[in-house]
Motif scaffolding. Structure first.
Motif, PDB file in Angstrom:
ATOM      1  N   ASP A  79     -15.027  14.318-115.306  1.00 49.98           N
ATOM      2  CA  ASP A  79     -13.560  13.805-116.162  1.00 49.98           C
ATOM      3  C   ASP A  79     -12.924  14.497-116.940  1.00 49.98           C
ATOM      4  OD1 ASP A  79     -11.225  12.396-116.139  1.00 49.98           O
ATOM      5  OD2 ASP A  79     -12.346  10.047-117.230  1.00 49.98           O
ATOM      6  N   ARG A  80     -12.091  15.534-116.220  1.00 54.03           N
ATOM      7  CA  ARG A  80     -11.649  16.373-117.627  1.00 54.03           C
ATOM      8  C   ARG A  80     -10.399  16.499-116.679  1.00 54.03           C
ATOM      9  NH1 ARG A  80     -15.099  15.955-119.608  1.00 54.03           N
ATOM     10  NH2 ARG A  80     -16.885  17.037-120.119  1.00 54.03           N
ATOM     11  N   GLU A  81      -9.074  16.797-117.160  1.00 52.23           N
ATOM     12  CA  GLU A  81      -7.571  16.978-116.935  1.00 52.23           C
ATOM     13  C   GLU A  81      -7.277  18.922-117.520  1.00 52.23           C
ATOM     14  OE1 GLU A  81      -5.391  14.356-120.528  1.00 52.23           O
ATOM     15  OE2 GLU A  81      -6.007  16.206-121.901  1.00 52.23           O
ATOM     16  N   THR A  82      -6.158  19.428-116.733  1.00 48.28           N
ATOM     17  CA  THR A  82      -6.032  20.680-116.950  1.00 48.28           C
ATOM     18  C   THR A  82      -4.562  20.667-117.992  1.00 48.28           C
ATOM     19  OG1 THR A  82      -7.142  20.639-114.816  1.00 48.28           O
ATOM     20  CG2 THR A  82      -5.812  22.612-115.825  1.00 48.28           C
ATOM     21  N   VAL A  83      -4.779  21.563-118.905  1.00 47.18           N
ATOM     22  CA  VAL A  83      -3.381  21.573-119.546  1.00 47.18           C
ATOM     23  C   VAL A  83      -3.346  23.120-119.125  1.00 47.18           C
ATOM     24  CG1 VAL A  83      -3.844  19.892-121.613  1.00 47.18           C
ATOM     25  CG2 VAL A  83      -4.606  21.847-121.611  1.00 47.18           C
ATOM     26  N   VAL A  84      -1.758  23.826-120.154  1.00 48.20           N
ATOM     27  CA  VAL A  84      -1.281  24.725-119.852  1.00 48.20           C
ATOM     28  C   VAL A  84      -1.410  25.897-120.827  1.00 48.20           C
ATOM     29  CG1 VAL A  84       0.144  26.922-119.248  1.00 48.20           C
ATOM     30  CG2 VAL A  84      -0.580  25.228-117.490  1.00 48.20           C
ATOM     31  N   LEU A  85      -2.416  25.974-121.105  1.00 44.86           N
ATOM     32  CA  LEU A  85      -2.740  26.555-123.581  1.00 44.86           C
ATOM     33  C   LEU A  85      -0.971  27.770-123.936  1.00 44.86           C
ATOM     34  CD1 LEU A  85      -5.849  28.442-123.260  1.00 44.86           C
ATOM     35  CD2 LEU A  85      -5.280  26.385-124.190  1.00 44.86           C
ATOM     36  N   LYS A  86      -0.619  27.037-124.362  1.00 46.68           N
ATOM     37  CA  LYS A  86       0.865  27.574-125.298  1.00 46.68           C
ATOM     38  C   LYS A  86       0.960  28.859-126.195  1.00 46.68           C
ATOM     39  CE  LYS A  86       3.391  23.108-123.763  1.00 46.68           C
ATOM     40  NZ  LYS A  86       3.293  22.016-124.252  1.00 46.68           N
ATOM     41  N   SER A  87       0.132  28.693-126.187  1.00 44.71           N
ATOM     42  CA  SER A  87      -0.726  30.150-127.945  1.00 44.71           C
ATOM     43  C   SER A  87      -1.442  30.417-127.642  1.00 44.71           C
ATOM     44  CB  SER A  87       0.225  29.277-129.356  1.00 44.71           C
ATOM     45  OG  SER A  87      -1.576  28.426-129.547  1.00 44.71           O
ATOM     46  N   GLY A  88      -1.817  32.182-127.950  1.00 42.78           N
ATOM     47  CA  GLY A  88      -2.632  32.851-128.599  1.00 42.78           C
ATOM     48  C   GLY A  88      -3.005  33.944-127.466  1.00 42.78           C
ATOM     49  N   ALA A  89      -4.131  34.057-127.653  1.00 41.67           N
ATOM     50  CA  ALA A  89      -4.123  34.870-126.441  1.00 41.67           C
ATOM     51  C   ALA A  89      -4.161  34.838-124.485  1.00 41.67           C
ATOM     52  CB  ALA A  89      -5.194  36.253-127.002  1.00 41.67           C
ATOM     53  N   SER A  90      -4.847  33.816-124.840  1.00 44.29           N
ATOM     54  CA  SER A  90      -4.815  32.910-123.780  1.00 44.29           C
ATOM     55  C   SER A  90      -3.575  31.804-123.203  1.00 44.29           C
ATOM     56  CB  SER A  90      -5.963  31.525-123.251  1.00 44.29           C
ATOM     57  OG  SER A  90      -6.981  32.699-123.613  1.00 44.29           O
ATOM     58  N   ALA A  91      -2.454  32.880-123.805  1.00 48.40           N
ATOM     59  CA  ALA A  91      -1.778  31.884-123.482  1.00 48.40           C
ATOM     60  C   ALA A  91      -1.002  31.889-121.917  1.00 48.40           C
ATOM     61  CB  ALA A  91      -0.008  32.151-124.359  1.00 48.40           C
TER      62      ALA A  91
END
Length: 240
Positions: A79-91
């Motif tokens: 049970d997981r949700e997916t979000v888009v990273l908004k900052s950092g090297a993986s933004a």
């Protein structure tokens, strides 16, 4: 009232979860996606936020009563949700994480305690708990009295809904040519052809299907998951 009495009262207010904004702490309350959606729905219906809901229970119920409530628990491994990273090297990159709720409350509370408090609010809203405000001395006991008939009916209804979702998901056959149209997207998500479900319904169906068909799960399928993602994208854009 003396200054000493006033200070003591302020401390009690803070301990019960009010406190001023400068002394509040931000809590990340991990929980199942079903529990998360139910609490968010409750907060929206009351035009409040998650912190308001939790704070109301903390103020109304003794700590011992909240602590005695079963903990809804952490989310299952799949049970997981997916979000888009908004900052950092993986933004800009997607990140799968545990479903969660955010709340600002007085410091010193624990995540299991807050989940229990929120579950009490949910039970009250659904009519599974009865609170007799006319007899304050009995509130603590009455708050935990579950109406057996309502609880049984609710449990059966939720089980039927869960089974229907699973059956619908398992009957999904991948489209040989992929997902290109809105009707195909509706088919993949198990929604009626020509329908116009709102985004909440679409997201709920996506999560249910993704839980079953994600490649990391026991019944996972790369092909099905790919078509589920494609269907979600088409419906999110409002494509034809």
């Amino acid at each position: 009232m003396t200054n000493g009495e006033g200070d003591g009262g302020d401390r009690q207010v803070q301990e019960r979860g009010i406190g001023d904004a400068a002394h509040k702490k931000s809590y990340t309350i991990t929980c199942s996606s079903t529990f998360r959606d139910a609490i968010i729905g409750l907060a929206e219906s009351k035009r409040a936020n998650v912190g308001d809901i939790a704070r109301s229970v903390v103020l109304l119920f003794p700590e011992t009563i909240i602590a005695a409530r079963p903990d809804p628990g952490e989310p299952a491994r799949d049970d997981r949700e997916t979000v888009v990273l908004k900052s950092g090297a993986s933004a800009g990159k997607p990140w799968r994480r545990k479903p969660r709720l955010q709340a600002r409350l007085a410091p010193g509370l624990t995540i299991p305690f807050l989940r229990r408090a929120l579950s009490i609010a949910l039970a009250l809203a659904r009519g599974h708990l009865l609170l007799d405000l006319a007899t304050p001395e009995k509130n603590s006991q009455r708050a935990l009295e579950v109406t057996a008939q309502n609880a049984l009916l609710s449990a059966r209804t939720e089980e039927v809904t869960r089974l229907r979702t699973i059956v619908s998901a398992l009957s999904f056959d991948p489209l040989s040519g992929g997902v290109e149209t809105r009707d195909q997207a509706l088919f993949v998500l198990g929604l009626p052809p020509g329908s116009h479900p709102d985004q909440r319904v679409i997201r709920a169906r996506f999560r249910a299907l993704a839980t079953i068909h994600h490649p990391d799960g026991e019944m996972g399928s790369h092909v099905r998951m790919s078509q589920i993602n494609a269907a979600m994208e088409i419906l999110r854009r409002g494509g034809n």
